[in-house]
Design a protein around this motif. Sequence first.
Motif, PDB file in Angstrom:
ATOM      1  N   ILE A  41       0.811  -1.226   0.000  1.00  0.00           N
ATOM      2  CA  ILE A  41       0.000   0.000   0.000  1.00  0.00           C
ATOM      3  C   ILE A  41       0.840   1.269   0.000  1.00  0.00           C
ATOM      4  CG2 ILE A  41      -1.972  -1.092   1.111  1.00  0.00           C
ATOM      5  CD1 ILE A  41      -1.084   0.081   3.733  1.00  0.00           C
ATOM      6  N   ALA A  42       2.144   1.142   0.072  1.00  0.00           N
ATOM      7  CA  ALA A  42       2.995   2.341   0.005  1.00  0.00           C
ATOM      8  C   ALA A  42       2.798   3.101  -1.311  1.00  0.00           C
ATOM      9  CB  ALA A  42       4.460   1.953   0.195  1.00  0.00           C
ATOM     10  N   PRO A  43       2.671   2.418  -2.473  1.00  0.00           N
ATOM     11  CA  PRO A  43       2.423   3.175  -3.719  1.00  0.00           C
ATOM     12  C   PRO A  43       1.147   4.008  -3.665  1.00  0.00           C
ATOM     13  CG  PRO A  43       3.107   0.931  -4.227  1.00  0.00           C
ATOM     14  CD  PRO A  43       2.877   0.990  -2.749  1.00  0.00           C
ATOM     15  N   LEU A  44       0.122   3.534  -2.940  1.00  0.00           N
ATOM     16  CA  LEU A  44      -1.112   4.315  -2.826  1.00  0.00           C
ATOM     17  C   LEU A  44      -0.845   5.627  -2.092  1.00  0.00           C
ATOM     18  CD1 LEU A  44      -4.171   4.640  -3.058  1.00  0.00           C
ATOM     19  CD2 LEU A  44      -4.404   3.283  -0.966  1.00  0.00           C
ATOM     20  N   ALA A  45      -0.090   5.561  -0.993  1.00  0.00           N
ATOM     21  CA  ALA A  45       0.242   6.781  -0.256  1.00  0.00           C
ATOM     22  C   ALA A  45       1.072   7.727  -1.121  1.00  0.00           C
ATOM     23  CB  ALA A  45       0.992   6.428   1.026  1.00  0.00           C
ATOM     24  N   ILE A  46       2.000   7.178  -1.894  1.00  0.00           N
ATOM     25  CA  ILE A  46       2.835   8.009  -2.770  1.00  0.00           C
ATOM     26  C   ILE A  46       1.979   8.730  -3.806  1.00  0.00           C
ATOM     27  CG2 ILE A  46       4.655   7.941  -4.509  1.00  0.00           C
ATOM     28  CD1 ILE A  46       5.892   5.601  -2.927  1.00  0.00           C
ATOM     29  N   GLU A  47       1.032   7.981  -4.412  1.00  0.00           N
ATOM     30  CA  GLU A  47       0.166   8.590  -5.425  1.00  0.00           C
ATOM     31  C   GLU A  47      -0.752   9.646  -4.818  1.00  0.00           C
ATOM     32  OE1 GLU A  47       0.289   8.252  -8.664  1.00  0.00           O
ATOM     33  OE2 GLU A  47       2.007   6.907  -8.428  1.00  0.00           O
ATOM     34  N   LEU A  48      -1.247   9.390  -3.608  1.00  0.00           N
ATOM     35  CA  LEU A  48      -2.097  10.381  -2.953  1.00  0.00           C
ATOM     36  C   LEU A  48      -1.321  11.666  -2.639  1.00  0.00           C
ATOM     37  CD1 LEU A  48      -4.162   8.163  -0.493  1.00  0.00           C
ATOM     38  CD2 LEU A  48      -5.015   9.378  -2.497  1.00  0.00           C
ATOM     39  N   ASN A  49      -0.074  11.515  -2.188  1.00  0.00           N
ATOM     40  CA  ASN A  49       0.753  12.701  -1.941  1.00  0.00           C
ATOM     41  C   ASN A  49       1.007  13.464  -3.234  1.00  0.00           C
ATOM     42  OD1 ASN A  49       1.075  12.546   0.852  1.00  0.00           O
ATOM     43  ND2 ASN A  49       2.755  11.087   0.689  1.00  0.00           N
ATOM     44  N   ALA A  50       1.233  12.726  -4.304  1.00  0.00           N
ATOM     45  CA  ALA A  50       1.425  13.387  -5.602  1.00  0.00           C
ATOM     46  C   ALA A  50       0.157  14.125  -6.018  1.00  0.00           C
ATOM     47  CB  ALA A  50       1.815  12.360  -6.665  1.00  0.00           C
ATOM     48  N   LEU A  51      -1.000  13.515  -5.741  1.00  0.00           N
ATOM     49  CA  LEU A  51      -2.272  14.166  -6.070  1.00  0.00           C
ATOM     50  C   LEU A  51      -2.465  15.441  -5.250  1.00  0.00           C
ATOM     51  CD1 LEU A  51      -5.036  14.165  -7.468  1.00  0.00           C
ATOM     52  CD2 LEU A  51      -5.877  12.708  -5.618  1.00  0.00           C
ATOM     53  N   ILE A  52      -2.128  15.389  -3.963  1.00  0.00           N
ATOM     54  CA  ILE A  52      -2.260  16.575  -3.108  1.00  0.00           C
ATOM     55  C   ILE A  52      -1.351  17.691  -3.603  1.00  0.00           C
ATOM     56  CG2 ILE A  52      -1.828  17.453  -0.781  1.00  0.00           C
ATOM     57  CD1 ILE A  52      -2.640  14.687   0.273  1.00  0.00           C
ATOM     58  N   THR A  53      -0.107  17.344  -3.934  1.00  0.00           N
ATOM     59  CA  THR A  53       0.834  18.351  -4.435  1.00  0.00           C
ATOM     60  C   THR A  53       0.338  18.956  -5.740  1.00  0.00           C
ATOM     61  OG1 THR A  53       2.674  17.167  -3.392  1.00  0.00           O
ATOM     62  CG2 THR A  53       3.209  18.734  -5.140  1.00  0.00           C
ATOM     63  N   SER A  54      -0.123  18.087  -6.653  1.00  0.00           N
ATOM     64  CA  SER A  54      -0.639  18.575  -7.934  1.00  0.00           C
ATOM     65  C   SER A  54      -1.861  19.460  -7.728  1.00  0.00           C
ATOM     66  CB  SER A  54      -0.995  17.387  -8.829  1.00  0.00           C
ATOM     67  OG  SER A  54      -1.599  17.818 -10.035  1.00  0.00           O
ATOM     68  N   ASN A  55      -2.722  19.070  -6.786  1.00  0.00           N
ATOM     69  CA  ASN A  55      -3.916  19.865  -6.494  1.00  0.00           C
ATOM     70  C   ASN A  55      -3.546  21.263  -6.020  1.00  0.00           C
ATOM     71  OD1 ASN A  55      -5.865  20.655  -4.009  1.00  0.00           O
ATOM     72  ND2 ASN A  55      -7.074  19.771  -5.678  1.00  0.00           N
ATOM     73  N   ARG A  56      -2.575  21.346  -5.142  1.00  0.00           N
ATOM     74  CA  ARG A  56      -2.166  22.664  -4.628  1.00  0.00           C
ATOM     75  C   ARG A  56      -1.546  23.514  -5.734  1.00  0.00           C
ATOM     76  NH1 ARG A  56       0.267  20.207   0.924  1.00  0.00           N
ATOM     77  NH2 ARG A  56      -1.683  20.204   2.113  1.00  0.00           N
ATOM     78  N   GLU A  57      -0.770  22.877  -6.595  1.00  0.00           N
ATOM     79  CA  GLU A  57      -0.167  23.633  -7.699  1.00  0.00           C
ATOM     80  C   GLU A  57      -1.233  24.164  -8.648  1.00  0.00           C
ATOM     81  OE1 GLU A  57       2.553  20.917  -9.441  1.00  0.00           O
ATOM     82  OE2 GLU A  57       4.073  21.125  -7.852  1.00  0.00           O
ATOM     83  N   ILE A  58      -2.241  23.331  -8.931  1.00  0.00           N
ATOM     84  CA  ILE A  58      -3.317  23.766  -9.821  1.00  0.00           C
ATOM     85  C   ILE A  58      -4.089  24.919  -9.198  1.00  0.00           C
ATOM     86  CG2 ILE A  58      -5.529  23.044 -10.820  1.00  0.00           C
ATOM     87  CD1 ILE A  58      -4.307  20.266 -11.195  1.00  0.00           C
ATOM     88  N   VAL A  59      -4.345  24.816  -7.889  1.00  0.00           N
ATOM     89  CA  VAL A  59      -5.082  25.874  -7.205  1.00  0.00           C
ATOM     90  C   VAL A  59      -4.295  27.180  -7.239  1.00  0.00           C
ATOM     91  CG1 VAL A  59      -5.889  26.640  -4.943  1.00  0.00           C
ATOM     92  CG2 VAL A  59      -6.421  24.330  -5.725  1.00  0.00           C
ATOM     93  N   GLU A  60      -3.005  27.092  -6.973  1.00  0.00           N
ATOM     94  CA  GLU A  60      -2.186  28.313  -6.991  1.00  0.00           C
ATOM     95  C   GLU A  60      -2.157  28.934  -8.379  1.00  0.00           C
ATOM     96  OE1 GLU A  60      -0.969  29.984  -4.521  1.00  0.00           O
ATOM     97  OE2 GLU A  60      -1.861  28.505  -3.158  1.00  0.00           O
ATOM     98  N   ARG A  61      -2.035  28.079  -9.428  1.00  0.00           N
ATOM     99  CA  ARG A  61      -2.045  28.614 -10.792  1.00  0.00           C
ATOM    100  C   ARG A  61      -3.382  29.269 -11.112  1.00  0.00           C
ATOM    101  NH1 ARG A  61       0.890  23.814 -12.154  1.00  0.00           N
ATOM    102  NH2 ARG A  61      -1.043  22.831 -12.883  1.00  0.00           N
ATOM    103  N   ALA A  62      -4.484  28.606 -10.662  1.00  0.00           N
ATOM    104  CA  ALA A  62      -5.810  29.169 -10.923  1.00  0.00           C
ATOM    105  C   ALA A  62      -5.968  30.521 -10.230  1.00  0.00           C
ATOM    106  CB  ALA A  62      -6.890  28.191 -10.444  1.00  0.00           C
ATOM    107  N   ARG A  63      -5.498  30.612  -8.988  1.00  0.00           N
ATOM    108  CA  ARG A  63      -5.598  31.883  -8.272  1.00  0.00           C
ATOM    109  C   ARG A  63      -4.771  32.965  -8.966  1.00  0.00           C
ATOM    110  NH1 ARG A  63      -5.138  29.553  -2.098  1.00  0.00           N
ATOM    111  NH2 ARG A  63      -7.354  29.122  -1.811  1.00  0.00           N
ATOM    112  N   THR A  64      -3.594  32.586  -9.445  1.00  0.00           N
ATOM    113  CA  THR A  64      -2.742  33.557 -10.148  1.00  0.00           C
ATOM    114  C   THR A  64      -3.425  34.056 -11.418  1.00  0.00           C
ATOM    115  OG1 THR A  64      -0.747  32.490  -9.290  1.00  0.00           O
ATOM    116  CG2 THR A  64      -0.498  33.897 -11.223  1.00  0.00           C
ATOM    117  N   HIS A  65      -4.019  33.110 -12.189  1.00  0.00           N
ATOM    118  CA  HIS A  65      -4.694  33.511 -13.425  1.00  0.00           C
ATOM    119  C   HIS A  65      -5.902  34.394 -13.131  1.00  0.00           C
ATOM    120  CE1 HIS A  65      -1.986  31.079 -15.559  1.00  0.00           C
ATOM    121  NE2 HIS A  65      -2.602  29.900 -15.443  1.00  0.00           N
ATOM    122  N   VAL A  66      -6.637  34.049 -12.059  1.00  0.00           N
ATOM    123  CA  VAL A  66      -7.804  34.865 -11.699  1.00  0.00           C
ATOM    124  C   VAL A  66      -7.359  36.280 -11.325  1.00  0.00           C
ATOM    125  CG1 VAL A  66      -9.596  35.164  -9.947  1.00  0.00           C
ATOM    126  CG2 VAL A  66      -9.265  32.930 -11.010  1.00  0.00           C
ATOM    127  N   GLY A  67      -6.291  36.390 -10.546  1.00  0.00           N
ATOM    128  CA  GLY A  67      -5.783  37.711 -10.164  1.00  0.00           C
ATOM    129  C   GLY A  67      -5.313  38.506 -11.361  1.00  0.00           C
TER     130      GLY A  67
END
Length: 470
Positions: free
Chosen positions: A239-265
């Motif tokens: 199950i370690a790969p599942l945790a790794i993928e979830l962390n990657a998803l969280i990181t990607s989510n934060r990056e997308i949110v930051e980019r979206a906020r930058t574009h909105v601004g």
Amino acid sequence: MTDSTGAAPGDAPRGKPARQPSLATRLVAVAAIWSALTLIAAAFVLVELYRTAGERAFDAQLDVYVKSLLSDLVAEGETAAAPTTLEAPRMLGEPRFSLPLSGWYWTIRDAGTDAVTFASPSLVGDPLVLPAPDGEGTQSGFTPGPTGDEVRFMQTVIEVGGEPRIIAVAIATEDFRAEVAGFARQVAITLFVIGLGLVGAVFLQVRVGLRPLGRLRESLSRVRLGEAERIDQDLPLEIAPLAIELNALITSNREIVERARTHVGNLAHGLKTPLSVIANEARAHPGPFADKVGEQAGIMQTQIQHHLDRARMAAQRRVIGVSCVVDPVMERLVRAMSKIYRDKVETLEWSGAQALKFRGEQQDLEEMAGNLLDNACKWSAGTVRVSARALTDEGGRDMAEIRVEDDGPGLSEEECREAVKRGRRLDETVPGTGLGLAIVADLAALYGGRLDLGRSELGGLEARLRIPAL
């Protein structure tokens, strides 16, 4: 408005989903059922084997008595083929053949006439009724004895002195059945203990084996509650790969949110200046055309602001692991509104629920609750009542309900539907853009909640905001 069940008009009824059993429960239940079926089958097999072996031993004993009867029937020194005299058999070394109705019997009958030639004293004149022999040879089975109790019999047809004779021995099966029943009880108790041991071993195995999944769930819960930024990856190989993928998803989510906020601004700044220039030029050159341009520029600013707010809200809604406590936010808003509307609102009541958490951005909660409070204070006649509580919705989700009531004129059912449409102002005499309630409704929907408007007990409008809670 809502019906008596709290559902908004037009909403399809949603039943509470059935709670699925845990993996541990499923594994233990399957193991317990399979073990029980296997041990029950084993118990039947063992008891049947014991019963069959007991019957063979029973028949071996009966065969000995049949042969003893045959040897005692023929006088010493003569043969069964041509005896001169037939002698009554003796006691066969078993006293119970002489005790009345003891359950131990023997008979010697003429095969042709079925007449009894000799019989054991234990029969005391009662007949021993046995099935007719099936040709020559030995036959055995179960049948009722003289007293009605079951006996195990063996009979054989043999020619003695040129005439066929039936030699039969029967013994009561009461002791044999008791031994089989006792063995069955011992087997049941033994296998029951073994079954408990197996289920206990499976339970321990499942608990130990699934413990990493519990750690993963706790780590994910901490991220969801905002107590951690990443999931613990120190897990077993499976199950370690599942945790790794979830962390990657969280990181990607934060990056997308930051980019979206930058574009909105960037978009907001890019449009704000040209629209301001157009509006200023229109005001500097009065006239019908300039008035029309200024009016349309104002509408554009309103619409752009609305959609920029929605884009910002959608970006914030997708942030994983953010939450805030409701009480402090509401207390600050109530204090602020008390100061802003101190000349209009005489009573602003607040009652909250301690430790109630909103699963989302604090600024979104401030915007939703702030708009509702501002709207209530604008329209109230002097009293506003605000409360918050935890509840569970029709889908089984934990929700927070913020209720804002006022004693103003209120709205009709049709007006309640119109009030949440963007830019729709029901009274042009009160300052505002007409976006407040629409923004609240849109933001609540993005979080999976909703805004319901109805009639308050105070006589004015009642706004019920439901948003996800922890």
